[in-house]
Motif scaffolding. Structure first.
Motif, PDB file in Angstrom:
ATOM      1  N   LEU A 127      -4.658   3.434   5.815  1.00 27.92           N
ATOM      2  CA  LEU A 127      -3.281   3.841   5.560  1.00 27.92           C
ATOM      3  C   LEU A 127      -3.128   5.359   5.555  1.00 27.92           C
ATOM      4  CD1 LEU A 127      -0.420   2.766   4.810  1.00 27.92           C
ATOM      5  CD2 LEU A 127      -1.054   3.282   2.465  1.00 27.92           C
ATOM      6  N   THR A 128      -4.003   6.056   4.873  1.00 28.24           N
ATOM      7  CA  THR A 128      -3.871   7.512   4.818  1.00 28.24           C
ATOM      8  C   THR A 128      -4.116   8.151   6.180  1.00 28.24           C
ATOM      9  OG1 THR A 128      -6.139   7.682   3.989  1.00 28.24           O
ATOM     10  CG2 THR A 128      -4.377   7.779   2.363  1.00 28.24           C
ATOM     11  N   GLU A 129      -5.000   7.585   6.982  1.00 31.33           N
ATOM     12  CA  GLU A 129      -5.215   8.105   8.330  1.00 31.33           C
ATOM     13  C   GLU A 129      -3.985   7.878   9.203  1.00 31.33           C
ATOM     14  OE1 GLU A 129      -8.716   6.017   9.551  1.00 31.33           O
ATOM     15  OE2 GLU A 129     -10.059   7.557   8.785  1.00 31.33           O
ATOM     16  N   LEU A 131       3.412  11.617   1.084  1.00 33.63           N
ATOM     17  CA  LEU A 131       4.427  10.903   0.303  1.00 33.63           C
ATOM     18  C   LEU A 131       5.752  10.833   1.057  1.00 33.63           C
ATOM     19  CD1 LEU A 131       3.726  12.331  -3.254  1.00 33.63           C
ATOM     20  CD2 LEU A 131       3.087  10.098  -2.356  1.00 33.63           C
ATOM     21  N   GLN A 132       6.111  11.916   1.706  1.00 33.99           N
ATOM     22  CA  GLN A 132       7.366  11.951   2.459  1.00 33.99           C
ATOM     23  C   GLN A 132       7.336  10.950   3.618  1.00 33.99           C
ATOM     24  OE1 GLN A 132       8.224  15.690   4.495  1.00 33.99           O
ATOM     25  NE2 GLN A 132      10.339  15.559   3.784  1.00 33.99           N
ATOM     26  N   GLU A 161       0.830  -1.206   0.000  1.00 31.81           N
ATOM     27  CA  GLU A 161       0.000   0.000   0.000  1.00 31.81           C
ATOM     28  C   GLU A 161       0.867   1.261   0.000  1.00 31.81           C
ATOM     29  OE1 GLU A 161      -2.568  -0.467   3.374  1.00 31.81           O
ATOM     30  OE2 GLU A 161      -3.986  -1.700   2.274  1.00 31.81           O
ATOM     31  N   LEU A 162       1.956   1.253   0.765  1.00 30.94           N
ATOM     32  CA  LEU A 162       2.844   2.411   0.795  1.00 30.94           C
ATOM     33  C   LEU A 162       3.520   2.622  -0.558  1.00 30.94           C
ATOM     34  CD1 LEU A 162       4.453   2.023   4.329  1.00 30.94           C
ATOM     35  CD2 LEU A 162       2.934   3.860   3.566  1.00 30.94           C
ATOM     36  N   GLU A 163       3.941   1.537  -1.202  1.00 28.51           N
ATOM     37  CA  GLU A 163       4.563   1.651  -2.518  1.00 28.51           C
ATOM     38  C   GLU A 163       3.567   2.171  -3.549  1.00 28.51           C
ATOM     39  OE1 GLU A 163       6.147  -2.298  -2.964  1.00 28.51           O
ATOM     40  OE2 GLU A 163       8.042  -1.740  -2.017  1.00 28.51           O
ATOM     41  N   ALA A 164       2.314   1.724  -3.457  1.00 33.60           N
ATOM     42  CA  ALA A 164       1.281   2.210  -4.370  1.00 33.60           C
ATOM     43  C   ALA A 164       0.996   3.686  -4.106  1.00 33.60           C
ATOM     44  CB  ALA A 164       0.000   1.390  -4.203  1.00 33.60           C
ATOM     45  N   LEU A 165       1.035   4.078  -2.854  1.00 33.83           N
ATOM     46  CA  LEU A 165       0.809   5.473  -2.493  1.00 33.83           C
ATOM     47  C   LEU A 165       1.868   6.386  -3.096  1.00 33.83           C
ATOM     48  CD1 LEU A 165      -1.030   7.307  -0.772  1.00 33.83           C
ATOM     49  CD2 LEU A 165       0.575   6.959   1.098  1.00 33.83           C
ATOM     50  N   LEU A 166       3.099   5.913  -3.178  1.00 37.52           N
ATOM     51  CA  LEU A 166       4.171   6.713  -3.764  1.00 37.52           C
ATOM     52  C   LEU A 166       3.913   7.018  -5.239  1.00 37.52           C
ATOM     53  CD1 LEU A 166       7.435   5.199  -2.235  1.00 37.52           C
ATOM     54  CD2 LEU A 166       6.302   7.344  -1.641  1.00 37.52           C
ATOM     55  N   LYS A 167       3.140   6.173  -5.891  1.00 32.82           N
ATOM     56  CA  LYS A 167       2.826   6.372  -7.308  1.00 32.82           C
ATOM     57  C   LYS A 167       1.555   7.183  -7.506  1.00 32.82           C
ATOM     58  CE  LYS A 167       5.025   2.008  -8.356  1.00 32.82           C
ATOM     59  NZ  LYS A 167       4.824   0.600  -8.635  1.00 32.82           N
ATOM     60  N   SER A 168       0.897   7.532  -6.420  1.00 33.23           N
ATOM     61  CA  SER A 168      -0.368   8.262  -6.509  1.00 33.23           C
ATOM     62  C   SER A 168      -0.130   9.769  -6.478  1.00 33.23           C
ATOM     63  CB  SER A 168      -1.276   7.864  -5.345  1.00 33.23           C
ATOM     64  OG  SER A 168      -0.787   8.432  -4.144  1.00 33.23           O
ATOM     65  N   ARG A 169      -1.197  10.506  -6.405  1.00 31.52           N
ATOM     66  CA  ARG A 169      -1.121  11.967  -6.357  1.00 31.52           C
ATOM     67  C   ARG A 169      -1.426  12.473  -4.954  1.00 31.52           C
ATOM     68  NH1 ARG A 169      -3.117  14.681 -11.866  1.00 31.52           N
ATOM     69  NH2 ARG A 169      -1.762  13.483 -13.218  1.00 31.52           N
ATOM     70  N   ALA A 170      -0.949  11.786  -3.957  1.00 32.90           N
ATOM     71  CA  ALA A 170      -1.160  12.202  -2.569  1.00 32.90           C
ATOM     72  C   ALA A 170      -0.347  13.458  -2.284  1.00 32.90           C
ATOM     73  CB  ALA A 170      -0.752  11.074  -1.631  1.00 32.90           C
ATOM     74  N   ALA A 200       9.621   7.570   4.130  1.00 30.50           N
ATOM     75  CA  ALA A 200      10.385   7.366   5.358  1.00 30.50           C
ATOM     76  C   ALA A 200      10.120   5.977   5.936  1.00 30.50           C
ATOM     77  CB  ALA A 200      10.031   8.438   6.382  1.00 30.50           C
ATOM     78  N   LEU A 201       8.862   5.570   5.967  1.00 28.88           N
ATOM     79  CA  LEU A 201       8.524   4.258   6.520  1.00 28.88           C
ATOM     80  C   LEU A 201       9.105   3.124   5.687  1.00 28.88           C
ATOM     81  CD1 LEU A 201       4.856   5.050   7.514  1.00 28.88           C
ATOM     82  CD2 LEU A 201       6.768   4.658   9.081  1.00 28.88           C
ATOM     83  N   LEU A 202       9.068   3.286   4.377  1.00 32.48           N
ATOM     84  CA  LEU A 202       9.650   2.258   3.514  1.00 32.48           C
ATOM     85  C   LEU A 202      11.164   2.151   3.729  1.00 32.48           C
ATOM     86  CD1 LEU A 202       7.590   2.936   0.276  1.00 32.48           C
ATOM     87  CD2 LEU A 202       7.531   0.847   1.664  1.00 32.48           C
ATOM     88  N   LEU A 203      11.824   3.278   3.873  1.00 30.11           N
ATOM     89  CA  LEU A 203      13.269   3.260   4.117  1.00 30.11           C
ATOM     90  C   LEU A 203      13.597   2.646   5.476  1.00 30.11           C
ATOM     91  CD1 LEU A 203      14.172   6.767   2.673  1.00 30.11           C
ATOM     92  CD2 LEU A 203      14.887   4.555   1.753  1.00 30.11           C
TER      93      LEU A 203
END
Length: 86
Positions: free
Chosen positions: A69-71, A25-26, A11-20, A30-33
């Protein structure tokens, strides 16, 4: 410091490709790293935030496990007068 399960990571990886928003996005980045075992200091330097900010994002994400996830990535509502201009 943080361990994401497969669903969270996807979900986080998909969010990085979105228009959030940039803030969301930041935080996702950070969480993925952190999940890739990067240190909080390295993540903070890369994203140009304080190390404490990275710790706060990770703690908030884990504390809000029952939310969407967004919350989990969003700021908490703040008191005071709302922003009138962008």
């Amino acid at each position: 410091m943080i361990k994401l399960n497969y669903k969270e990571r996807s979900e986080l990886e998909a969010l990085l490709k979105s228009r959030a928003s940039g803030e969301i996005l930041q935080r996702a980045q950070a969480l993925l790293l952190l999940d890739e075992e990067e240190s909080a200091a390295d993540v903070a330097e890369l994203l140009r935030v304080s190390r404490q900010t990275v710790y706060n994002w990770a703690a908030r994400f884990e504390q809000r496990a029952e939310r969407t996830l967004t919350e989990r990535l969003a700021d908490a509502p703040r008191s005071g007068r709302p922003v009138t201009a962008r």
